[in-house]
Design a protein around this motif. Structure first.
Motif, PDB file in Angstrom:
ATOM      1  N   PHE A 141       0.856  -1.280   0.009  1.00 36.58           N
ATOM      2  CA  PHE A 141       0.031   0.070   0.154  1.00 36.58           C
ATOM      3  C   PHE A 141       0.866   1.209  -0.016  1.00 36.58           C
ATOM      4  N   ALA A 163       1.225   5.418  -0.454  1.00 38.85           N
ATOM      5  CA  ALA A 163       0.327   6.679  -0.473  1.00 38.85           C
ATOM      6  C   ALA A 163       1.438   7.857  -0.591  1.00 38.85           C
ATOM      7  N   LEU A 218       3.680   2.172   2.595  1.00 35.81           N
ATOM      8  CA  LEU A 218       3.419   2.289   4.210  1.00 35.81           C
ATOM      9  C   LEU A 218       3.381   0.962   4.487  1.00 35.81           C
ATOM     10  N   PRO A 265       5.059  -1.393  16.848  1.00 37.71           N
ATOM     11  CA  PRO A 265       4.721  -0.141  17.462  1.00 37.71           C
ATOM     12  C   PRO A 265       3.778   0.801  16.537  1.00 37.71           C
ATOM     13  N   ASN A 266       3.587   2.124  17.076  1.00 36.12           N
ATOM     14  CA  ASN A 266       2.484   2.926  16.466  1.00 36.12           C
ATOM     15  C   ASN A 266       2.995   2.985  15.106  1.00 36.12           C
ATOM     16  N   GLY A 267       2.090   3.361  14.014  1.00 33.40           N
ATOM     17  CA  GLY A 267       2.486   3.680  12.903  1.00 33.40           C
ATOM     18  C   GLY A 267       3.023   2.478  12.212  1.00 33.40           C
ATOM     19  N   ALA A 268       3.047   1.397  12.438  1.00 31.21           N
ATOM     20  CA  ALA A 268       4.127   0.148  11.810  1.00 31.21           C
ATOM     21  C   ALA A 268       3.174  -0.185  10.721  1.00 31.21           C
ATOM     22  N   GLY A 269       1.748   0.140  10.509  1.00 27.56           N
ATOM     23  CA  GLY A 269       0.993  -0.229   9.642  1.00 27.56           C
ATOM     24  C   GLY A 269      -0.149  -1.369   9.763  1.00 27.56           C
ATOM     25  N   LYS A 270      -0.352  -1.536  10.980  1.00 29.36           N
ATOM     26  CA  LYS A 270      -1.223  -2.615  11.520  1.00 29.36           C
ATOM     27  C   LYS A 270      -2.481  -2.567  11.142  1.00 29.36           C
ATOM     28  N   SER A 271      -2.963  -1.156  11.495  1.00 27.41           N
ATOM     29  CA  SER A 271      -4.344  -0.992  10.852  1.00 27.41           C
ATOM     30  C   SER A 271      -4.460  -0.984   9.524  1.00 27.41           C
ATOM     31  N   LEU A 272      -3.603  -0.420   8.802  1.00 33.16           N
ATOM     32  CA  LEU A 272      -3.571  -0.569   7.114  1.00 33.16           C
ATOM     33  C   LEU A 272      -3.674  -1.943   6.948  1.00 33.16           C
TER      34      LEU A 272
HETATM   35  N1  LIG Z   1      -5.012   6.434   4.053  1.00 32.63           N
HETATM   36  C1  LIG Z   1      -3.761   6.932   4.169  1.00 32.63           C
HETATM   37  N2  LIG Z   1      -3.176   7.789   3.688  1.00 32.63           N
HETATM   38  C2  LIG Z   1      -1.778   8.024   3.715  1.00 32.63           C
HETATM   39  N3  LIG Z   1      -1.101   7.438   4.883  1.00 32.63           N
HETATM   40  C3  LIG Z   1      -2.033   6.700   5.701  1.00 32.63           C
HETATM   41  C4  LIG Z   1      -3.137   6.179   5.390  1.00 32.63           C
HETATM   42  N4  LIG Z   1      -3.509   5.511   6.697  1.00 32.63           N
HETATM   43  C5  LIG Z   1      -2.363   5.356   7.404  1.00 32.63           C
HETATM   44  N5  LIG Z   1      -1.347   6.152   6.845  1.00 32.63           N
HETATM   45  C6  LIG Z   1       0.066   6.332   7.628  1.00 32.63           C
HETATM   46  O1  LIG Z   1       0.542   4.967   7.527  1.00 32.63           O
HETATM   47  C7  LIG Z   1       1.204   4.577   8.580  1.00 32.63           C
HETATM   48  C8  LIG Z   1       0.603   3.452   9.181  1.00 32.63           C
HETATM   49  O2  LIG Z   1      -0.466   3.738   9.761  1.00 32.63           O
HETATM   50  P1  LIG Z   1      -1.359   2.588  10.768  1.00 32.63           P
HETATM   51  O3  LIG Z   1      -1.488   1.229   9.986  1.00 32.63           O
HETATM   52  O4  LIG Z   1      -2.579   3.216  10.983  1.00 32.63           O
HETATM   53  O5  LIG Z   1      -0.348   2.119  11.958  1.00 32.63           O
HETATM   54  P2  LIG Z   1      -0.627   1.534  13.258  1.00 32.63           P
HETATM   55  O6  LIG Z   1       0.142   0.249  13.093  1.00 32.63           O
HETATM   56  O7  LIG Z   1      -0.501   2.348  14.225  1.00 32.63           O
HETATM   57  O8  LIG Z   1      -2.066   1.152  13.030  1.00 32.63           O
HETATM   58  C9  LIG Z   1       1.137   5.772   9.506  1.00 32.63           C
HETATM   59  O9  LIG Z   1       2.365   6.554   9.386  1.00 32.63           O
HETATM   60  C10 LIG Z   1       0.155   6.620   8.987  1.00 32.63           C
HETATM   61  O10 LIG Z   1       0.004   8.042   9.140  1.00 32.63           O
END
Ligand SMILES: Nc1ncnc2c1ncn2[C@@H]1O[C@H](COP(=O)(O)OP(=O)(O)O)[C@@H](O)[C@H]1O
Ligand SMILES: [Mg+2]
Lengths: 264, 235
Positions: free
Chosen positions: A39, A41, A46, A65-72
């Motif tokens: 993915f 962006a 990311l 850690p935070n921002g690792a991309g887990k939610s993505l």
């Molecule tokens: N739709 C998006 N477009 C651009 N950047 C994104 C988007 N969603 C998340 N990010 C970035 O991708 C990185 C991973 O986000 P996220 O998956 O939310 O982390 P986490 O592991 O804390 O859940 C972060 O730096 C976030 O700012």
């Protein structure tokens, strides 16, 4: 010979039922196989995962850690956002309406509709094609499962955070999905509410739903995980059985994360 | 001063005695504005919802147009509708000029942009919150529209009430397309304008009082609904 006719049709319906249950088993959307998933962006990659397989049975906990991309990653797997590259296959099938119906997701902040508690659950049941008596019975079971029966007629938005998350959970499993994604479902809850949510998650897992859950809480991961997937900088650095992970994590990033010394 | 006092007591008398002419004017006003608002809601809500969730060519242009229409002075709307309905206009054959229907059309033109714009805002806000959850449940973008409208019902009712407020209060459009004909197209606002200029203050005051009561009720209803939805949102 009316008797035999009845017996015959009775037999047939049983066979049909047996066939259905076999079919639903082989129709499972597990395992989930990820190949070269990316993915991107604004020119930044990311998430990049060359290979990852999530097998039926057992709970997979995603840490990092935070921002690792887990939610993505969860959103990519669940098909809420489109991948820039790569594929996600569910038992060799790409995402489709059927595949989607067999999976669900619960978000960090529960999204409850501006309706009563029961209407929230009923909404999901209706969307999944439940009708009539079937729907009423399932609704009652789900309310009970979430310990929400006493609040069934209350407006969902007046529930506490923990109650809202329980509602989101039972609504997610309304149609008995094969696969349930959970993105830090207890991160804003107190210990008692967290405990009840964990009990629900454990119950779903025992009933055969594959749990794929993100959490920051090491204790929670120890309590629920059969397997840990560790992410750092958008990549999976390791996928290990839980007991092995907590004893001797293989990646330095995971080691530092557990001891609290990981710098993003 | 004596004039005003006697006019006032006459006005109160008109209202309390259930004066036939007074009430027929009030009823016509309500009929025209309520019909216009109902039509505006039926058109404006789907348009607003489509603008909120749809991604189609011309969407931005439509939003700009809608916002421009929202700010149109009622007399300009009256003039436009007059030109459409007059004998030489494209809809002249319908012979609608100087009828209550003409007034309804003018008010629909006035109110629809308000309802559409407010609906778009409401639906967009709820969609931002719901979109992923509904997608997860397997509800398509199109199928999510009724859900978004229903869950925005309190705010949408506020939008409709705001539209009703504008419809009942305006005078410029209905006087041009209605013609202010006695017993046919005379509504509260146009009658007030006419009777005041004729020096018949009693009827004007009585209608003014009723109009004010309606405006206050609408505002109170909007305030009450706002408080309720606010509570629900922050609970
Ligand atoms: N739709 C998006 N477009 C651009 N950047 C994104 C988007 N969603 C998340 N990010 C970035 O991708 C990185 C991973 O986000 P996220 O998956 O939310 O982390 P986490 O592991 O804390 O859940 C972060 O730096 C976030 O700012
Ligand atoms: Mg996250």
């Amino acid at each position: 010979m009316p008797d035999t006719t009845i017996a015959h049709s009775f037999d047939e319906s049983h066979i049909a039922q047996a066939e259905r249950s076999v079919a639903s088993h082989t129709d499972s959307i597990l395992p989930v196989s990820v190949t070269d998933l990316a993915f991107t962006a604004d020119g930044k990659r990311l998430v990049y995962i060359d290979r990852l397989t999530l097998r039926a049975g057992g709970s997979t906990i995603i840490m990092g850690p935070n921002g690792a991309g887990k939610s993505l990653l969860l959103r990519l797997l669940h098909g809420l956002i489109g991948a820039s590259e790569g594929t996600v296959l569910f038992n060799s099938q790409p995402m489709s309406a059927r595949v989607r119906r067999r999976q669900a997701m619960v978000f960090q902040r529960p999204v409850v509709l501006r309706r009563s508690v029961r209407a929230n659950i009923d909404y999901a049941l209706s969307a999944h094609g439940y009708r009539g008596l079937n729907r009423r019975e399932r609704l009652r079971d789900l309310l009970e499962m979430g310990e929400l029966a006493d609040m069934a007629r209350q407006r969902a938005r007046t529930l506490s955070g923990g109650e809202q998350q329980r509602l989101a959970l039972v609504r997610a499993v309304a149609a008995s999905p094969d696969l349930l994604f959970l993105d830090e479902p207890t991160s804003s809850l107190d210990p008692a509410s967290t405990h009840r949510i964990e009990a629900l998650i454990r119950r779903f897992a025992e009933e055969g739903t594959k749990i794929v859950m993100v959490t920051h809480d090491l204790g929670q991961a120890r309590r629920l995980a059969d397997e840990i997937v560790f992410m750092h900088h958008g990549k999976v650095t390791e996928q290990t059985p839980a007991n092995v992970f907590f004893d001797r994590p293989s990646s330095p990033a995971a080691r530092d994360f557990i001891t609290g010394g990981l710098l993003v | 001063m004596h004039d005003f006092a006697s006019s006032l007591s006459l006005a109160v008398n008109l209202i309390l005695s259930g004066d036939a002419e007074l009430w027929s004017i009030v009823l016509l006003s309500l009929r025209v504005s309520l019909t216009a608002v109902a039509v505006a809601a039926v058109i404006g809500m789907p348009v607003g919802a489509a603008l909120a969730v749809g991604r189609f060519a011309g969407r931005r242009a439509l939003i700009v147009l809608m916002n421009a229409l929202m700010g149109l002075p009622p007399v300009v709307v009256g003039l436009m509708v007059y030109l459409m309905l007059s004998n030489s206009g494209p809809l002249g054959v319908l012979q609608l000029l100087y009828t209550p229907t003409a007034m309804i059309i003018a008010q629909v033109v006035l109110v629809t942009p308000i309802v559409a714009a407010l609906t778009r805002q409401v639906v967009e806000d709820i969609d931002a919150e719901y979109a992923e959850q509904l997608r997860s449940i397997g509800v398509s973008r199109l199928a999510s529209v009724p859900t978004l409208l229903w869950d925005g019902r309190t705010s949408l009712l506020t939008a409709v009430l705001a539209g009703f407020g504008r419809a009942t209060a305006e005078v410029g459009a209905v006087i041009i397309v209605g013609g202010n004909i006695n017993h046919v197209t005379r509504v509260m606002t146009t009658t007030i304008a006419l009777e005041t200029s004729k020096g018949n203050l009693a009827l004007a005051l009585a209608l003014g009082a009723i109009l004010m009561l309606i405006a206050i009720s609408v505002n109170a209803a909007v305030g009450l609904l706002g408080a309720t939805s606010e509570r629900a949102a922050h609970a």
